[in-house]
Design a protein around this motif. Sequence first.
Motif, PDB file in Angstrom:
ATOM      1  N   ARG A  49      -6.624  -2.422  -3.084  1.00 55.51           N
ATOM      2  CA  ARG A  49      -7.538  -4.449  -3.565  1.00 55.51           C
ATOM      3  C   ARG A  49      -8.493  -3.861  -4.773  1.00 55.51           C
ATOM      4  O   ARG A  49      -8.136  -4.805  -5.621  1.00 55.51           O
ATOM      5  N   ILE A  50      -8.950  -3.269  -4.597  1.00 52.72           N
ATOM      6  CA  ILE A  50      -9.833  -3.164  -6.089  1.00 52.72           C
ATOM      7  C   ILE A  50      -9.514  -3.056  -6.958  1.00 52.72           C
ATOM      8  O   ILE A  50      -9.081  -4.183  -7.582  1.00 52.72           O
ATOM      9  N   GLU A  51      -8.513  -2.036  -7.379  1.00 56.70           N
ATOM     10  CA  GLU A  51      -7.636  -1.818  -8.571  1.00 56.70           C
ATOM     11  C   GLU A  51      -6.685  -3.241  -8.716  1.00 56.70           C
ATOM     12  O   GLU A  51      -7.064  -4.053  -9.896  1.00 56.70           O
ATOM     13  N   TRP A  77       0.679  -1.028   0.073  1.00 63.77           N
ATOM     14  CA  TRP A  77      -0.017   0.123   0.138  1.00 63.77           C
ATOM     15  C   TRP A  77       0.460   1.104  -0.300  1.00 63.77           C
ATOM     16  O   TRP A  77       0.525   2.542  -0.342  1.00 63.77           O
ATOM     17  N   PRO A 100      -3.950   4.244  -0.961  1.00 58.41           N
ATOM     18  CA  PRO A 100      -5.138   4.190   0.089  1.00 58.41           C
ATOM     19  C   PRO A 100      -5.192   2.247   0.061  1.00 58.41           C
ATOM     20  O   PRO A 100      -5.606   1.484  -1.376  1.00 58.41           O
ATOM     21  N   LYS A 101      -5.713   1.782   1.108  1.00 57.72           N
ATOM     22  CA  LYS A 101      -5.838   0.093   0.844  1.00 57.72           C
ATOM     23  C   LYS A 101      -6.996  -0.423   0.491  1.00 57.72           C
ATOM     24  O   LYS A 101      -7.281  -1.882  -0.976  1.00 57.72           O
ATOM     25  N   GLU A 102      -7.912   0.097   0.918  1.00 52.52           N
ATOM     26  CA  GLU A 102      -8.901   0.193   0.149  1.00 52.52           C
ATOM     27  C   GLU A 102      -9.607   0.157  -1.363  1.00 52.52           C
ATOM     28  O   GLU A 102      -9.645  -0.768  -2.100  1.00 52.52           O
ATOM     29  N   THR A 103      -8.777   1.269  -2.212  1.00 52.46           N
ATOM     30  CA  THR A 103      -9.037   1.379  -3.557  1.00 52.46           C
ATOM     31  C   THR A 103      -7.274   0.567  -3.929  1.00 52.46           C
ATOM     32  O   THR A 103      -8.223   0.352  -5.414  1.00 52.46           O
ATOM     33  N   ASP A 120      -7.896  -6.212  -7.949  1.00 56.94           N
ATOM     34  CA  ASP A 120      -8.474  -8.148  -7.990  1.00 56.94           C
ATOM     35  C   ASP A 120      -8.395  -7.459  -9.154  1.00 56.94           C
ATOM     36  O   ASP A 120      -9.070  -8.207 -10.146  1.00 56.94           O
TER      37      ASP A 120
END
Length: 291
Positions: free
Chosen positions: A249-251, A239, A244-247, A253
């Motif tokens: 992670r989406i990218e 990260w 940022p981890k949340e966004t 995946d």
Amino acid sequence: MNPSRSEFITVRGLQYHIRHWGDASAPMLFMLHGWMDVAASFQFVVDCLQRDWHVIAPDWRGFGLTENADADCYWFPDYLGDLDAILDHYSPGRPVSLLGHSMGGNVACLYAGVRPARVAKLINLEGFGLPASNSEQAPGRYARWLDELRNPPTMRSYATQAEVAGRLQKTNPRLTDQRAAFLSEHWAKRNECGEWEILGDPAHKLTSPILYRVEEVLACWKAIAAPVLWVEADDTEAWRWMGPKETARIEIDRRIGFIRNIETATISDAGHMLHHDQPQALAELIERFLV
């Protein structure tokens, strides 16, 4: 520790250092290290492998015992060219098992899409790539690169090998004293003044003027024909550069979805240097996937 041996070969005009473990008659497994790392970094994983393997791991250009490129900057496609030549040297015309960590994972994934017939199986250890860029960033990126060329980066030196080991442990607190001491022997060397210098060309620290074109990368990933094992650490530091981890992670995946034949795994109690933190767990995953 399993003994290793060094070999030097000429790769695209550079003297390349190749580290070998195991008998030359055993099945080959190529391992590609990450940025500011060296081939010896895989020692702990090799020690945990249960089957006989001929592990072949190069020091990338400008790292470890491989020659510097004798240029003021490095270009990522050169790693693909070097890998192509190395595989032609050791396994001409025969598909290989390829493992890459971090930057090495990025090289391995790109190569497997560009030369799909050359890769039988692929293991990517946290080779996420870089954050997506946009064209508006280009003027500033070029300007930053030009400014850095005027003031080339340097590497700091250390008074003792113990200080080098301490530096490694600062970056990775999970690293044991024994492992840090081993890595320090290969990550740095003593110079004529008695100080310990990192075995990495400072030019690697220059900002790349070329933007990371993620859709081009994913077009290569989509062309990968080999089965892929994608391994992450549960406590990764990715990260720091992916956002940022949340966004992020989406990218990540989304990117994984471009690889047709993929198996994913997560290693517990490990950071980005998962091959240092949990070599036993990683070795088990590697052999389960390859055999």
